[in-house]
Design a protein around this motif. Structure first.
Motif, mmCIF file in Angstrom:
data_model
loop_
_atom_site.group_PDB
_atom_site.id
_atom_site.type_symbol
_atom_site.label_atom_id
_atom_site.label_comp_id
_atom_site.label_asym_id
_atom_site.label_seq_id
_atom_site.Cartn_x
_atom_site.Cartn_y
_atom_site.Cartn_z
ATOM 1 N N ARG A 1 0.818 -1.222 0.000
ATOM 2 C CA ARG A 1 0.000 0.000 0.000
ATOM 3 C C ARG A 1 0.849 1.267 0.000
ATOM 4 O O ARG A 1 0.332 2.359 -0.227
ATOM 5 N N LEU A 2 2.146 1.127 0.257
ATOM 6 C CA LEU A 2 3.050 2.285 0.256
ATOM 7 C C LEU A 2 3.669 2.558 -1.114
ATOM 8 O O LEU A 2 4.362 3.556 -1.287
ATOM 9 N N VAL A 3 3.445 1.673 -2.077
ATOM 10 C CA VAL A 3 3.961 1.895 -3.438
ATOM 11 C C VAL A 3 3.146 3.023 -4.063
ATOM 12 O O VAL A 3 1.920 2.970 -4.101
ATOM 13 N N ARG A 4 3.830 4.052 -4.538
ATOM 14 C CA ARG A 4 3.165 5.215 -5.135
ATOM 15 C C ARG A 4 3.474 5.248 -6.630
ATOM 16 O O ARG A 4 4.636 5.202 -7.032
ATOM 17 N N VAL A 5 2.419 5.334 -7.437
ATOM 18 C CA VAL A 5 2.567 5.292 -8.893
ATOM 19 C C VAL A 5 1.875 6.497 -9.502
ATOM 20 O O VAL A 5 0.735 6.806 -9.151
ATOM 21 N N ASP A 6 2.571 7.183 -10.405
ATOM 22 C CA ASP A 6 1.967 8.254 -11.199
ATOM 23 C C ASP A 6 1.792 7.724 -12.612
ATOM 24 O O ASP A 6 2.714 7.119 -13.181
ATOM 25 N N TYR A 7 0.619 7.942 -13.177
ATOM 26 C CA TYR A 7 0.279 7.407 -14.491
ATOM 27 C C TYR A 7 0.054 8.521 -15.501
ATOM 28 O O TYR A 7 -0.305 9.629 -15.146
ATOM 29 N N VAL A 8 0.238 8.190 -16.762
ATOM 30 C CA VAL A 8 -0.204 9.009 -17.879
ATOM 31 C C VAL A 8 -1.297 8.197 -18.544
ATOM 32 O O VAL A 8 -1.025 7.143 -19.138
ATOM 33 N N LYS A 9 -2.542 8.645 -18.392
ATOM 34 C CA LYS A 9 -3.674 7.891 -18.920
ATOM 35 C C LYS A 9 -3.761 8.020 -20.432
ATOM 36 O O LYS A 9 -3.409 9.050 -20.998
ATOM 37 N N ALA A 10 -4.253 6.966 -21.068
ATOM 38 C CA ALA A 10 -4.495 6.974 -22.511
ATOM 39 C C ALA A 10 -5.959 6.625 -22.739
ATOM 40 O O ALA A 10 -6.604 6.002 -21.889
ATOM 41 N N SER A 11 -6.464 7.014 -23.876
ATOM 42 C CA SER A 11 -7.855 6.711 -24.208
ATOM 43 C C SER A 11 -7.989 5.234 -24.550
ATOM 44 O O SER A 11 -7.144 4.665 -25.235
ATOM 45 N N GLY A 12 -9.051 4.652 -24.100
ATOM 46 C CA GLY A 12 -9.320 3.252 -24.398
ATOM 47 C C GLY A 12 -10.372 3.125 -25.483
ATOM 48 O O GLY A 12 -11.021 4.094 -25.866
ATOM 49 N N ALA A 13 -10.533 1.927 -25.999
ATOM 50 C CA ALA A 13 -11.562 1.631 -26.991
ATOM 51 C C ALA A 13 -12.605 0.765 -26.305
ATOM 52 O O ALA A 13 -12.340 -0.390 -25.984
ATOM 53 N N PHE A 14 -13.782 1.319 -26.078
ATOM 54 C CA PHE A 14 -14.793 0.617 -25.303
ATOM 55 C C PHE A 14 -16.059 0.314 -26.095
ATOM 56 O O PHE A 14 -16.979 -0.276 -25.579
ATOM 57 N N ASP A 15 -16.123 0.741 -27.352
ATOM 58 C CA ASP A 15 -17.311 0.539 -28.170
ATOM 59 C C ASP A 15 -17.061 -0.604 -29.143
ATOM 60 O O ASP A 15 -16.351 -0.452 -30.136
ATOM 61 N N LEU A 16 -17.609 -1.794 -28.847
ATOM 62 C CA LEU A 16 -17.397 -2.944 -29.709
ATOM 63 C C LEU A 16 -17.979 -2.722 -31.098
ATOM 64 O O LEU A 16 -17.421 -3.179 -32.095
ATOM 65 N N GLY A 17 -19.082 -2.021 -31.189
ATOM 66 C CA GLY A 17 -19.700 -1.753 -32.482
ATOM 67 C C GLY A 17 -18.814 -0.916 -33.383
ATOM 68 O O GLY A 17 -18.744 -1.143 -34.593
ATOM 69 N N ALA A 18 -18.100 0.047 -32.807
ATOM 70 C CA ALA A 18 -17.228 0.915 -33.599
ATOM 71 C C ALA A 18 -16.032 0.148 -34.165
ATOM 72 O O ALA A 18 -15.550 0.451 -35.246
ATOM 73 N N GLY A 19 -15.557 -0.851 -33.464
ATOM 74 C CA GLY A 19 -14.403 -1.604 -33.934
ATOM 75 C C GLY A 19 -14.755 -2.833 -34.743
ATOM 76 O O GLY A 19 -13.874 -3.550 -35.218
ATOM 77 N N LYS A 20 -16.035 -3.096 -34.919
ATOM 78 C CA LYS A 20 -16.474 -4.314 -35.600
ATOM 79 C C LYS A 20 -15.959 -4.405 -37.036
ATOM 80 O O LYS A 20 -15.508 -5.463 -37.470
ATOM 81 N N ASP A 21 -16.003 -3.312 -37.778
ATOM 82 C CA ASP A 21 -15.612 -3.354 -39.187
ATOM 83 C C ASP A 21 -14.108 -3.537 -39.384
ATOM 84 O O ASP A 21 -13.672 -4.098 -40.378
ATOM 85 N N SER A 22 -13.310 -3.088 -38.443
ATOM 86 C CA SER A 22 -11.854 -3.210 -38.591
ATOM 87 C C SER A 22 -11.299 -4.434 -37.864
ATOM 88 O O SER A 22 -10.093 -4.666 -37.879
ATOM 89 N N ALA A 23 -12.141 -5.234 -37.239
ATOM 90 C CA ALA A 23 -11.688 -6.401 -36.479
ATOM 91 C C ALA A 23 -11.195 -7.501 -37.409
ATOM 92 O O ALA A 23 -11.706 -7.678 -38.505
ATOM 93 N N THR A 24 -10.176 -8.218 -36.959
ATOM 94 C CA THR A 24 -9.660 -9.364 -37.708
ATOM 95 C C THR A 24 -9.622 -10.567 -36.782
ATOM 96 O O THR A 24 -9.403 -10.432 -35.586
ATOM 97 N N PRO A 25 -9.808 -11.767 -37.326
ATOM 98 C CA PRO A 25 -9.774 -12.954 -36.474
ATOM 99 C C PRO A 25 -8.377 -13.199 -35.923
ATOM 100 O O PRO A 25 -7.373 -12.854 -36.542
ATOM 101 N N ALA A 26 -8.308 -13.799 -34.752
ATOM 102 C CA ALA A 26 -7.025 -14.158 -34.149
ATOM 103 C C ALA A 26 -6.372 -15.240 -34.983
ATOM 104 O O ALA A 26 -7.032 -16.126 -35.510
ATOM 105 N N THR A 27 -5.049 -15.152 -35.122
ATOM 106 C CA THR A 27 -4.316 -16.144 -35.905
ATOM 107 C C THR A 27 -3.145 -16.657 -35.097
ATOM 108 O O THR A 27 -2.779 -16.104 -34.077
ATOM 109 N N GLY A 28 -2.556 -17.743 -35.589
ATOM 110 C CA GLY A 28 -1.324 -18.248 -34.998
ATOM 111 C C GLY A 28 -1.513 -19.167 -33.825
ATOM 112 O O GLY A 28 -0.574 -19.506 -33.142
#
Length: 174
Positions: free
Chosen positions: A128-155
């Protein structure tokens, strides 16, 4: 092993085990609170160390700085492992993110440090004494918006726990 003949009588079929009340060997110890639990077996591993994972407080971004000074100075602390001193840790075969985050954070509560101390209470307090400072980034939370650019997992050479099976040289869900 062939199963072409009926099984002979067994204790389960004769109701000698299942369905018969049986006193548990550890029952009286557990119900009176005197049973020895693995955590309390200090004789099995003397001077065992305890670890406590510090998770990321953000879902996506970077660690700007991490202050371990107070945690290192806490009583009983033996070590603190971070991405800076752990060496190169990649992701496991079935993980989607690195095992130890830093400097990049890939998901909420991703492990960013492991505090090691002499007792569980000491390690929890030090974590609980560990102190962390972050630089936040925007996330992608809309599955519908990413549907057209999605590709199946490979490998994937083999399926974990038979979640997928081969059919005509292609992998498909079971």
């Amino acid at each position: 092993m062939r199963f072409d003949t009926p099984a002979t009588t067994n204790p389960i079929d004769q109701l000698k085990v299942i369905g018969i009340p049986t006193d548990r060997i550890d029952g009286p110890l557990k119900t009176t609170g005197t049973a020895p639990y693995a955590y309390e077996r200090h004789d099995a591993v003397p001077k065992a160390a305890y670890g406590y994972v510090v998770g990321s407080a953000i879902a996506k971004g970077r660690i700007a700085s991490i202050d371990l000074a107070d945690a290192k100075a806490a009583p009983g602390v033996l070590a603190i492992v971070t991405a800076d001193n752990a060496g190169k840790l990649d992701k496991g075969n079935f993980n989607t993110a690195k095992l130890l985050g830093g400097p990049e954070i890939e998901h909420y509560h991703q492990a960013i440090a492991l505090v090691v101390a002499e007792t569980f209470e000491e390690v929890r307090a030090a974590a609980r004494l560990v102190r962390v400072d972050y630089v936040k980034a925007s996330g992608a939370f809309d599955l519908g918006a990413g549907k057209d650019s999605a590709t199946p997992a490979t490998g994937m050479a083999r399926s974990p726990r038979r979640l997928i099976r081969p059919t005509r040289r292609r992998w498909s869900p079971i």
